[in-house]
Design a protein around this motif. Structure first.
Motif, PDB file in Angstrom:
ATOM      1  N   ALA A  12      -4.559   3.818  13.217  1.00 49.89           N
ATOM      2  CA  ALA A  12      -5.268   2.743  12.686  1.00 49.89           C
ATOM      3  C   ALA A  12      -4.395   1.553  12.786  1.00 49.89           C
ATOM      4  CB  ALA A  12      -5.504   2.993  11.206  1.00 49.89           C
ATOM      5  N   LEU A  13      -4.962   0.585  12.951  1.00 48.93           N
ATOM      6  CA  LEU A  13      -4.015  -0.475  13.227  1.00 48.93           C
ATOM      7  C   LEU A  13      -3.379  -0.896  11.924  1.00 48.93           C
ATOM      8  CD1 LEU A  13      -5.964  -2.558  15.840  1.00 48.93           C
ATOM      9  CD2 LEU A  13      -4.164  -0.924  16.195  1.00 48.93           C
ATOM     10  N   THR A  14      -2.168  -0.497  11.693  1.00 47.54           N
ATOM     11  CA  THR A  14      -1.428  -0.861  10.498  1.00 47.54           C
ATOM     12  C   THR A  14      -0.049  -1.300  10.917  1.00 47.54           C
ATOM     13  OG1 THR A  14      -2.583   0.773   9.169  1.00 47.54           O
ATOM     14  CG2 THR A  14      -0.505  -0.012   8.328  1.00 47.54           C
ATOM     15  N   LEU A  15       0.355  -2.443  10.470  1.00 44.00           N
ATOM     16  CA  LEU A  15       1.732  -2.857  10.722  1.00 44.00           C
ATOM     17  C   LEU A  15       2.365  -3.184   9.399  1.00 44.00           C
ATOM     18  CD1 LEU A  15       3.290  -5.042  13.411  1.00 44.00           C
ATOM     19  CD2 LEU A  15       3.710  -5.602  11.051  1.00 44.00           C
ATOM     20  N   THR A  16       3.555  -2.657   9.173  1.00 40.92           N
ATOM     21  CA  THR A  16       4.281  -2.936   7.955  1.00 40.92           C
ATOM     22  C   THR A  16       5.623  -3.514   8.312  1.00 40.92           C
ATOM     23  OG1 THR A  16       3.193  -1.111   6.838  1.00 40.92           O
ATOM     24  CG2 THR A  16       5.204  -1.960   5.838  1.00 40.92           C
ATOM     25  N   ALA A  17       5.891  -4.678   7.834  1.00 39.55           N
ATOM     26  CA  ALA A  17       7.209  -5.268   8.018  1.00 39.55           C
ATOM     27  C   ALA A  17       7.802  -5.483   6.645  1.00 39.55           C
ATOM     28  CB  ALA A  17       7.096  -6.591   8.765  1.00 39.55           C
ATOM     29  N   HIS A  18       8.893  -4.786   6.366  1.00 45.83           N
ATOM     30  CA  HIS A  18       9.520  -4.890   5.057  1.00 45.83           C
ATOM     31  C   HIS A  18      10.181  -6.251   4.930  1.00 45.83           C
ATOM     32  CE1 HIS A  18      12.414  -4.178   1.797  1.00 45.83           C
ATOM     33  NE2 HIS A  18      11.546  -3.270   1.404  1.00 45.83           N
ATOM     34  N   ALA A  19       9.761  -6.993   3.916  1.00 47.39           N
ATOM     35  CA  ALA A  19      10.276  -8.348   3.737  1.00 47.39           C
ATOM     36  C   ALA A  19      11.768  -8.316   3.438  1.00 47.39           C
ATOM     37  CB  ALA A  19       9.531  -9.030   2.605  1.00 47.39           C
ATOM     38  N   GLN A  20      12.492  -9.200   4.070  1.00 51.18           N
ATOM     39  CA  GLN A  20      13.922  -9.322   3.857  1.00 51.18           C
ATOM     40  C   GLN A  20      14.230 -10.749   3.410  1.00 51.18           C
ATOM     41  OE1 GLN A  20      16.020  -6.803   4.161  1.00 51.18           O
ATOM     42  NE2 GLN A  20      14.581  -5.339   5.025  1.00 51.18           N
ATOM     43  N   THR A  21      15.103 -10.871   2.445  1.00 46.09           N
ATOM     44  CA  THR A  21      15.414 -12.194   1.929  1.00 46.09           C
ATOM     45  C   THR A  21      16.558 -12.848   2.681  1.00 46.09           C
ATOM     46  OG1 THR A  21      16.877 -11.205   0.277  1.00 46.09           O
ATOM     47  CG2 THR A  21      14.596 -11.612  -0.372  1.00 46.09           C
ATOM     48  N   GLY A  40     -10.672   0.915   8.170  1.00 50.29           N
ATOM     49  CA  GLY A  40     -11.273   1.427   6.942  1.00 50.29           C
ATOM     50  C   GLY A  40     -11.167   2.925   6.774  1.00 50.29           C
ATOM     51  N   ASP A  41     -10.517   3.586   7.718  1.00 51.44           N
ATOM     52  CA  ASP A  41     -10.374   5.036   7.653  1.00 51.44           C
ATOM     53  C   ASP A  41      -9.130   5.487   6.904  1.00 51.44           C
ATOM     54  OD1 ASP A  41     -12.691   5.282   9.107  1.00 51.44           O
ATOM     55  OD2 ASP A  41     -11.680   5.567  11.031  1.00 51.44           O
ATOM     56  N   ILE A  42      -8.320   4.558   6.425  1.00 49.30           N
ATOM     57  CA  ILE A  42      -7.130   4.924   5.670  1.00 49.30           C
ATOM     58  C   ILE A  42      -7.203   4.330   4.263  1.00 49.30           C
ATOM     59  CG2 ILE A  42      -5.627   5.280   7.651  1.00 49.30           C
ATOM     60  CD1 ILE A  42      -4.639   2.470   7.397  1.00 49.30           C
ATOM     61  N   GLY A  43      -6.516   4.980   3.340  1.00 45.45           N
ATOM     62  CA  GLY A  43      -6.662   4.667   1.923  1.00 45.45           C
ATOM     63  C   GLY A  43      -6.394   3.231   1.549  1.00 45.45           C
ATOM     64  N   CYS A  44      -5.336   2.634   2.103  1.00 46.07           N
ATOM     65  CA  CYS A  44      -4.957   1.286   1.691  1.00 46.07           C
ATOM     66  C   CYS A  44      -5.979   0.235   2.095  1.00 46.07           C
ATOM     67  CB  CYS A  44      -3.580   0.929   2.251  1.00 46.07           C
ATOM     68  SG  CYS A  44      -3.411   1.120   4.022  1.00 46.07           S
ATOM     69  N   TYR A  45      -6.884   0.588   3.017  1.00 49.05           N
ATOM     70  CA  TYR A  45      -7.945  -0.344   3.411  1.00 49.05           C
ATOM     71  C   TYR A  45      -9.316   0.110   2.921  1.00 49.05           C
ATOM     72  CZ  TYR A  45      -4.759  -3.022   6.358  1.00 49.05           C
ATOM     73  OH  TYR A  45      -3.736  -3.819   6.821  1.00 49.05           O
ATOM     74  N   GLY A  46      -9.343   1.013   1.922  1.00 49.26           N
ATOM     75  CA  GLY A  46     -10.600   1.336   1.278  1.00 49.26           C
ATOM     76  C   GLY A  46     -11.124   2.742   1.445  1.00 49.26           C
ATOM     77  N   GLN A  47     -10.460   3.562   2.252  1.00 54.55           N
ATOM     78  CA  GLN A  47     -10.916   4.940   2.422  1.00 54.55           C
ATOM     79  C   GLN A  47     -10.811   5.709   1.106  1.00 54.55           C
ATOM     80  OE1 GLN A  47     -12.466   8.030   3.199  1.00 54.55           O
ATOM     81  NE2 GLN A  47     -12.089   7.175   5.240  1.00 54.55           N
TER      82      GLN A  47
END
Length: 253
Positions: A12-21, A40-47
């Motif tokens: 699923a198209l998910t990109l996570t970039a951990h914020a760095q200060t 929408g097939d994964i939990g964080c987007y409503g599944q």
């Protein structure tokens, strides 16, 4: 520059970039793209029916994209858009080009015997890809999963397109099989303890229950590609955790 880790997952198209200060500390990036999986097939987007707790944790601690779409409706062109940043009107690869002039490119036995029959139309030499850009930024880059942007030996293989390490399927058609006869480690075939099987040779018999896992036993072999690919990805991260690393994970579901 302090080196960090980058994971990119291709299938699923998910990109996570951990914020760095800190400006001198580049971000950790995990990119997961899966064939035929909507956001929408994964939990964080409503599944609500399928639990995806690990991806949800990445989402909770990272960057959220709400207008991030596939660049094309089919496999190779979509990955070409992702790799190059060019829209499909300018992209080098605009179809799933199997280069059928080579011969029996759809015959699994022939592909096993003659590697030049597998793979798709390649990216051009020295194409500016996201992998190459990350290398220039000091990252150690890796790609794990399904490629499909250049047949073995061409200028389009991952190692020639900005990725220091690759493990997985070079050919996207081979990725239709969870138990392939071989995968690739960088430019070399790695033969597995599986038989050559055409994944399109037939489905379940009419009397089989599709909800019973035992109905799929005839498709199961000894070495499961997704486990092998994931193990290589984890090894890559472990080996490069003290250096800058980018790992692209291509996974078929």
């Amino acid at each position: 520059m302090k080196k960090t880790n980058l994971l990119i997952g291709l299938s699923a198209l998910t990109l996570t970039a951990h914020a760095q200060t800190k400006k001198n500390n580049p971000p950790n990036i995990i990119y997961i793209i899966m064939d035929d999986l909507g956001y929408g097939d994964i939990g964080c987007y409503g599944q609500e029916k399928i639990e995806t707790p690990n991806i949800d944790r990445l989402y909770d601690n990272g960057m959220h994209f709400t207008q991030h779409y596939s660049g094309s409706p089919v496999s190779a062109p979509a990955r070409c858009v992702l790799m190059t940043g060019m829209h499909s009107g300018h992209a080098q690869i605009r179809a799933n080009d199997e280069m059928t002039f080579r011969g029996a490119v759809n015959n699994c036995d022939s592909i096993y015997e003659y590697p030049y029959l597998e793979g798709q139309y390649p990216l051009e030499y020295n194409t500016m890809t996201v992998g190459r850009m990350l290398q220039q930024a000091g990252y150690k880059t890796g790609c794990f999963g399904k490629w499909g942007l250049g047949y073995p030996g061409s200028d389009g293989t991952p190692n020639k397109q900005g990725f220091d390490s690759f493990y997985g399927y070079n050919c996207q058609r081979q990725a239709h099989n969870y138990y392939p006869a071989f995968l690739y480690k960088n430019e070399n075939r790695v033969y597995l303890n599986n038989k050559v099987v055409d994944p399109h040779s037939g489905g379940l018999p009419c009397e089989s229950d599709p909800r019973d896992e035992n109905s799929y036993s005839r498709f199961t072999q000894k070495e499961y590609a997704n486990d092998l690919i994931f193990d290589e990805l984890i090894d890559f991260v472990g080996e490069n955790k003290k250096t800058s690393n980018n790992s692209t994970w291509g996974k078929r579901i």
